[in-house]
Write a protein that holds these residues in place. Structure first.
Motif, mmCIF file in Angstrom:
data_model
loop_
_atom_site.group_PDB
_atom_site.id
_atom_site.type_symbol
_atom_site.label_atom_id
_atom_site.label_comp_id
_atom_site.label_asym_id
_atom_site.label_seq_id
_atom_site.Cartn_x
_atom_site.Cartn_y
_atom_site.Cartn_z
ATOM 1 N N PHE A 125 0.833 -1.204 0.000
ATOM 2 C CA PHE A 125 0.000 0.000 0.000
ATOM 3 C C PHE A 125 0.869 1.257 0.000
ATOM 4 C CE2 PHE A 125 -2.752 -3.131 2.309
ATOM 5 C CZ PHE A 125 -3.719 -3.235 1.338
ATOM 6 N N GLU A 126 0.245 2.347 -0.413
ATOM 7 C CA GLU A 126 0.922 3.643 -0.408
ATOM 8 C C GLU A 126 -0.103 4.715 -0.056
ATOM 9 O OE1 GLU A 126 3.704 6.450 -3.369
ATOM 10 O OE2 GLU A 126 2.906 4.513 -4.060
ATOM 11 N N VAL A 127 0.345 5.739 0.645
ATOM 12 C CA VAL A 127 -0.541 6.840 1.010
ATOM 13 C C VAL A 127 -0.328 7.997 0.048
ATOM 14 C CG1 VAL A 127 -1.196 8.498 2.786
ATOM 15 C CG2 VAL A 127 -0.590 6.163 3.440
ATOM 16 N N TYR A 128 -1.411 8.461 -0.557
ATOM 17 C CA TYR A 128 -1.404 9.650 -1.409
ATOM 18 C C TYR A 128 -1.999 10.804 -0.604
ATOM 19 C CZ TYR A 128 -0.197 7.290 -5.819
ATOM 20 O OH TYR A 128 0.459 6.608 -6.817
ATOM 21 N N ARG A 139 -3.757 3.990 -1.506
ATOM 22 C CA ARG A 139 -3.721 3.391 -2.833
ATOM 23 C C ARG A 139 -3.039 2.032 -2.715
ATOM 24 N NH1 ARG A 139 -6.590 7.144 -3.165
ATOM 25 N NH2 ARG A 139 -6.611 8.835 -4.719
ATOM 26 N N TRP A 140 -3.394 1.131 -3.613
ATOM 27 C CA TRP A 140 -2.816 -0.216 -3.598
ATOM 28 C C TRP A 140 -2.059 -0.446 -4.895
ATOM 29 C CZ3 TRP A 140 -6.175 -5.326 -3.285
ATOM 30 C CH2 TRP A 140 -5.317 -6.426 -3.177
ATOM 31 N N ASN A 141 -0.770 -0.666 -4.770
ATOM 32 C CA ASN A 141 0.044 -0.989 -5.939
ATOM 33 C C ASN A 141 -0.035 -2.499 -6.187
ATOM 34 O OD1 ASN A 141 1.122 1.653 -6.480
ATOM 35 N ND2 ASN A 141 2.331 1.431 -4.614
ATOM 36 N N HIS A 142 -1.092 -2.910 -6.875
ATOM 37 C CA HIS A 142 -1.327 -4.338 -7.095
ATOM 38 C C HIS A 142 -0.349 -4.858 -8.135
ATOM 39 C CE1 HIS A 142 -3.418 -8.070 -8.154
ATOM 40 N NE2 HIS A 142 -4.093 -7.945 -7.025
ATOM 41 N N LEU A 150 -2.230 0.274 -10.161
ATOM 42 C CA LEU A 150 -2.687 1.135 -9.070
ATOM 43 C C LEU A 150 -4.197 1.005 -8.898
ATOM 44 C CD1 LEU A 150 -1.545 3.264 -7.059
ATOM 45 C CD2 LEU A 150 -2.332 5.003 -8.675
ATOM 46 N N MET A 151 -4.616 0.587 -7.707
ATOM 47 C CA MET A 151 -6.041 0.407 -7.426
ATOM 48 C C MET A 151 -6.530 1.490 -6.474
ATOM 49 S SD MET A 151 -6.377 -3.751 -7.030
ATOM 50 C CE MET A 151 -8.157 -3.645 -6.764
ATOM 51 N N MET A 152 -7.711 2.036 -6.778
ATOM 52 C CA MET A 152 -8.316 3.074 -5.961
ATOM 53 C C MET A 152 -9.034 2.440 -4.770
ATOM 54 S SD MET A 152 -7.319 5.644 -7.632
ATOM 55 C CE MET A 152 -8.289 7.061 -7.130
ATOM 56 N N PRO A 153 -9.285 3.230 -3.700
ATOM 57 C CA PRO A 153 -9.917 2.672 -2.486
ATOM 58 C C PRO A 153 -11.254 1.991 -2.738
ATOM 59 C CG PRO A 153 -9.043 4.846 -2.054
ATOM 60 C CD PRO A 153 -8.911 4.638 -3.517
ATOM 61 N N GLY A 154 -12.063 2.546 -3.637
ATOM 62 C CA GLY A 154 -13.372 1.965 -3.900
ATOM 63 C C GLY A 154 -13.318 0.561 -4.467
ATOM 64 N N GLU A 155 -12.146 0.160 -4.992
ATOM 65 C CA GLU A 155 -12.011 -1.158 -5.589
ATOM 66 C C GLU A 155 -11.679 -2.242 -4.571
ATOM 67 O OE1 GLU A 155 -9.905 -1.122 -9.580
ATOM 68 O OE2 GLU A 155 -9.283 0.833 -8.807
ATOM 69 N N PHE A 156 -11.155 -1.856 -3.404
ATOM 70 C CA PHE A 156 -10.745 -2.892 -2.453
ATOM 71 C C PHE A 156 -11.192 -2.648 -1.007
ATOM 72 C CE2 PHE A 156 -7.230 0.134 -2.794
ATOM 73 C CZ PHE A 156 -6.903 0.392 -1.467
#
Length: 508
Positions: A273-276, A296-299, A304-310
């Motif tokens: 994970f990473e914080v934007y 953010r999730w660097n899958h 890069l996955m947005m919060p709404g996706e996970f």
């Protein structure tokens, strides 16, 4: 013969060849009750002929102990309902009969909605009494069901069991069609909705039911149980208080959740994970006054996955708590890095999840992180959604006051989308209100949204609260917010959320 019981004439049947003949029988006590005994007959050969010696032994205690062991092994100690072991045995038998006769078998998972609140607020004693009454009600509902009253054989009778906690299962054998099962499910839901009075408390809880049918939804025990469970959770996601039949698409969704859960755990362990950071702007000066931390999730495969996706999966699987804790800690570490770079850092707001807020460690985590990083408490802002705060208002009042004593700033996020009581809002120890983006996106086109923002701003200022508008994307929106004396804004008009290094360059 030692007369353990009142004297009896014992008739020994002729023709006994087994030297040790033992059987259980029953004799009457003086009070007329029946006493189970073990009758033991042995034979002795004497010169004068055969002699039969009979003895009686009271086996009441042994039978009582065996019955107790049987109940512990096969029945739930709280509700008296059969347990999982009995359910699995009966289900196996029902499937064998159904395969021979081409019948349908239904497995129903029944789970009480929000039962945890009862235990948390009123205690486990009240919760246990509530479960006991619910079990009796469900048992009576199934026993008197019109759909099932035609069944006479024990192995075909509907079987209600308790798996544990607030989960029950219902097995229906030799049913005619799915409509019969749906009718039983609706009857169960109606009974669950009726109030239950426990220790002076009138409790109303709904239930979610998942239904799997043999053979369409599975031809073995594991498949039916798994699919009924999947259907039950799908019903909860769709609003609760409903009976949901399983469909194959649910399994695909469940597999997706399971896969994503495993990947989320690995990402949490391996730094995936990473914080934007997205800046907050003063509407009066257009200068940066803070930032919001967004995960953010660097899958490794999906990018890069947005919060709404996970995050919805994280909430469903219970991972939202540790993930939110990580964001809080990482944001504070980043504030410290900016402070060490020689420039005064801006306050950073961090979203607090429902699991964090309702847990018992949030205050300790905040204190520990502030101590470890050494940052000023005023540089940390905690954002609480309106629904989280109002879900347990008395608890929220105490917790927000405790947070305020630490020195952190508190804000109510997504304001206007929940059901805030103004009296509670007035007593909450918060500093800011954040207007939900749904009221900002149509500013200039929808007069109702403009009136709502004007009312929220006036209300907040009367309580000495700062007002923040999120989702600002146009100059026209910004100008209307300025006209209505909104204090701060954030959105794509100024900057999207960016990594920490890029945010530092943006500030320059």
């Amino acid at each position: 013969i030692a007369p353990l019981f009142p004297p009896k004439i014992l008739l020994i049947p002729t023709g006994i060849h087994d030297p040790k003949h033992i059987e259980e029988t029953c004799i009457n006590r003086p009070d007329g009750s029946c006493c189970p005994v073990e009758l033991s007959i042995s034979m002795v050969n004497l010169e004068s002929g055969r002699v039969y010696i009979a003895s009686l032994r009271d086996i009441t205690e042994r039978n009582t102990a065996q019955e107790r062991i049987r109940k512990l092994a096969f029945y739930d100690t709280l509700t008296g309902l059969p347990n999982r072991s009995v359910f699995l045995d009966r289900l196996e038998l029902a499937l064998e009969n159904a395969k021979r006769h081409n019948d349908l078998v239904a497995v129903m998972f029944i789970d009480l909605d929000r039962f945890k609140r009862v235990n948390d607020t009123l205690g486990h004693t009240v919760g246990d009494h509530f479960l006991t009454q619910v079990a009796k009600r469900l048992h009576n509902t199934v026993r008197t069901s019109d759909t099932l009253s035609r069944i006479h054989m024990d192995e075909d009778a509907p079987l209600l069991t308790r798996l544990g906690g607030d989960e029950f299962t219902l097995l229906l054998s030799r049913i005619r069609n799915a409509n019969d099962v749906a009718r039983v499910g609706q009857r169960v839901l109606e009974d669950l909705r009726r109030p239950v009075t426990v220790h002076g408390h009138e409790l109303v809880l709904t239930g979610s039911i998942g239904i799997a049918l043999f053979p369409g939804d599975g031809d073995d025990i594991d498949a039916l149980l798994r699919n009924a469970d999947v259907a039950m959770y799908q019903g909860k996601k769709s609003g609760r208080n409903q009976a949901t039949f399983y469909s194959s698409s649910m399994n695909e969704a469940a597999l997706h959740v399971l896969t994503l859960e495993e990947e989320l755990r690995r990402a949490l362990q391996n730094g995936g994970f990473e914080v934007y950071y997205q800046p907050k702007i003063s509407i009066q000066t257009r200068e940066p006054v803070g930032a919001e931390a967004l995960i953010r999730w660097n899958h490794p495969q999906r990018g890069l996955m947005m919060p709404g996706e996970f995050l919805p999966v994280a909430e469903e699987t219970g991972l939202i708590g540790p993930i939110s804790d990580w964001v809080l800690e990482e944001s504070c570490r980043q504030i410290k890095k900016w402070a060490l770079s020689g420039k005064e850092p801006l306050p950073v707001s961090v979203n607090i999840s429902n699991q964090q807020f309702n847990g018992d460690q949030i205050l300790n985590i905040i204190k520990r992180v502030l101590k470890e990083t050494g940052i000023k408490p005023s540089l940390l802002e905690l954002e609480l959604t309106e629904s989280i705060v109002m879900e347990n208002a008395p608890y929220a009042l105490d917790l927000t006051r405790s947070m305020r004593t630490i020195g952190v700033t508190l804000s109510i996020d997504d304001f206007g989308t929940g059901y805030s009581s103004m009296s509670h809002l007035k007593r909450l120890a918060v500093d800011k209100l954040k207007i939900d983006r749904s009221f900002v996106m149509d500013l200039g086109e929808d007069s109702d949204d403009e009136a709502i923002i004007q009312a929220i701003t006036a209300l907040a200022h009367s309580m000495h609260l700062t007002v923040i508008a999120e989702g600002v994307e146009t100059e026209a929106q910004f100008e209307l917010l300025r006209r209505h004396s909104c204090d701060e804004a954030q959105g794509f008009l100024f900057s999207k959320a960016v990594p920490a290094d890029e945010f530092a360059r943006w500030l320059k």
